[in-house]
Design a protein around this motif. Sequence first.
Motif, short mmCIF file in Angstrom:
data_model
loop_
_atom_site.label_atom_id
_atom_site.label_comp_id
_atom_site.label_asym_id
_atom_site.label_seq_id
_atom_site.Cartn_x
_atom_site.Cartn_y
_atom_site.Cartn_z
N PRO A 164 32.22 -0.17 14.56
CA PRO A 164 32.31 -1.49 13.93
C PRO A 164 31.41 -2.54 14.58
N SER A 165 31.28 -2.51 15.90
CA SER A 165 30.44 -3.48 16.60
C SER A 165 28.96 -3.23 16.32
N VAL A 166 28.55 -1.95 16.27
CA VAL A 166 27.16 -1.61 15.97
C VAL A 166 26.80 -2.10 14.57
N ILE A 167 27.70 -1.88 13.61
CA ILE A 167 27.46 -2.32 12.24
C ILE A 167 27.25 -3.83 12.18
N ALA A 168 28.11 -4.55 12.91
CA ALA A 168 28.04 -6.02 12.88
C ALA A 168 26.82 -6.55 13.62
N GLU A 169 26.53 -6.02 14.80
CA GLU A 169 25.45 -6.56 15.63
C GLU A 169 24.06 -6.15 15.16
N TRP A 170 23.93 -4.93 14.62
CA TRP A 170 22.64 -4.45 14.15
C TRP A 170 22.40 -4.75 12.68
N HIS A 171 23.44 -5.27 12.00
CA HIS A 171 23.35 -5.62 10.57
C HIS A 171 22.87 -4.43 9.73
N VAL A 172 23.57 -3.30 9.93
CA VAL A 172 23.25 -2.08 9.17
C VAL A 172 24.43 -1.71 8.29
N ALA A 173 24.16 -0.94 7.25
CA ALA A 173 25.23 -0.47 6.38
C ALA A 173 26.08 0.57 7.09
N LYS A 174 27.34 0.64 6.70
CA LYS A 174 28.23 1.61 7.33
C LYS A 174 27.70 3.03 7.17
N THR A 175 27.11 3.31 6.02
CA THR A 175 26.63 4.68 5.76
C THR A 175 25.49 5.08 6.69
N ALA A 176 24.83 4.09 7.32
CA ALA A 176 23.74 4.42 8.24
C ALA A 176 24.24 5.14 9.49
N LEU A 177 25.54 4.99 9.79
CA LEU A 177 26.08 5.62 10.98
C LEU A 177 26.49 7.07 10.75
N GLY A 178 26.55 7.51 9.49
CA GLY A 178 26.88 8.90 9.22
C GLY A 178 25.96 9.87 9.96
N PRO A 179 24.62 9.72 9.84
CA PRO A 179 23.71 10.60 10.60
C PRO A 179 23.85 10.44 12.12
N VAL A 180 24.21 9.24 12.59
CA VAL A 180 24.41 9.04 14.02
C VAL A 180 25.58 9.89 14.51
N PHE A 181 26.71 9.82 13.76
CA PHE A 181 27.87 10.62 14.12
C PHE A 181 27.53 12.11 14.14
N SER A 182 26.79 12.55 13.14
CA SER A 182 26.52 13.98 13.01
C SER A 182 25.42 14.48 13.93
N ALA A 183 24.56 13.59 14.43
CA ALA A 183 23.44 14.03 15.27
C ALA A 183 23.91 14.72 16.53
N SER A 184 24.86 14.10 17.25
CA SER A 184 25.34 14.72 18.48
C SER A 184 26.12 16.00 18.17
N LEU A 185 26.82 16.00 17.04
CA LEU A 185 27.60 17.18 16.66
C LEU A 185 26.69 18.34 16.30
N PHE A 186 25.54 18.04 15.67
CA PHE A 186 24.57 19.09 15.37
C PHE A 186 23.95 19.62 16.67
N GLY A 187 23.71 18.71 17.60
CA GLY A 187 23.23 19.13 18.91
C GLY A 187 24.25 20.02 19.62
N MET A 188 25.54 19.66 19.51
CA MET A 188 26.60 20.49 20.09
C MET A 188 26.61 21.88 19.47
N LEU A 189 26.41 21.92 18.16
CA LEU A 189 26.37 23.20 17.45
C LEU A 189 25.30 24.10 18.07
N LEU A 190 24.07 23.57 18.22
CA LEU A 190 22.98 24.36 18.76
C LEU A 190 23.22 24.70 20.23
N GLY A 191 23.79 23.73 20.97
CA GLY A 191 24.08 23.99 22.38
C GLY A 191 25.12 25.07 22.58
#
Length: 368
Positions: A51-78
């Motif tokens: 919520p703070s990133v959305i407010a401070e960076w003025h980005v849409a909520k949907t922009a964080l979907g790839p952020v959430f999944s990026a580390s999880l995809f890295g975990m998958l490969l790791g």
Amino acid sequence: MSDQPAANVIEVERVLAETDRPTFQAMLLALCGLCLLIDGFDAQAMGYVAPSVIAEWHVAKTALGPVFSASLFGMLLGALGLSVLADRIGRRPVLVGATFFFSLSMLATPFVATIPALITLRFITGLGLGCIMPNAMALVGEFSTPAHRVKRMMMVSCGFMLGAPVAELFRAGRGPVTLIVWAISFMNLIVLYFLSNWLPTVMRDAGYTPGTAVIVGTVLQTGGVTGTLLLGWFIERVGFVRVLFACFSLAAFAVGTIGAVAHVLPWLLVVVFAGGFCVVGGQPAVNALAGHFYPTALRSTGIGWSLGIGRIGSVIGPLVGGQLIALNWSNAALFHAAALPVLCSALLVVVLAGATRPPSRASEAEPA
């Protein structure tokens, strides 16, 4: 030559299981638990600051979907790659190296200022995080007696390859159970990471203050820790199948109810706690199932690939959740949809019961 006595063979697993080293085992449990504590903190942190990133960076909520999944995809490969390396060169050096690597990446995260940079760094962090749980659980399992192995592997989850190829997971009749365990892990992690990443944001959009929304997310994880500790006790008494079926059935009800009671905080906290108990607490049970089913020579591989395949679900969960939110789904519809994968997990447990033989004291490879 035929008259010479056969060389003595040391059964390493039996020796370790029969050796009473309480101080060493307690230290190992504590250190591995700390590694997983950091792993768990990193996995949940983005959900709390979203919520703070959305407010401070003025980005849409949907922009964080790839952020959430990026580390999880890295975990998958790791999990898939480093679990193989761990069984070849040793679990301890891989665990130490990965912990040092992802710690540096985590320290760099607060200094990024754009979504692409954040996605990149979260992916890099995930590569190191991916091998933490499988290697920590394998180490604890190997230095525990059979009577306490499941409980300790699940306990360390609070806080994966072998010299043989992955094909060994499908040999000697292990194929059906391998696929079922992968599917259960996949379905459950979809829901776990959807809830962990999006629940605080959804609750804030429902009208709660940022502080209350964080409390709701914390209750989810508190339920998860409680479930992890208690479910291990139940599994050691009545078996994996009965406990996991009851756990995921209750999870489907609890998760599906969150949207309906979102406007009543006490009931919201109750169902979120129940959902965390069953979904978050149930995942270590699935990991322990993989570690319990496979023999020593395949244990790290089995846990690693179960988590690795499951991580595909963890990547999908936040992305699909973000898209459903972007489509303006109601809270009730959103959590009804989230309940479907965990309901599938319950049904897969029924299939697991048919794919395994009745429990036998003579074999540690019986998961039920």
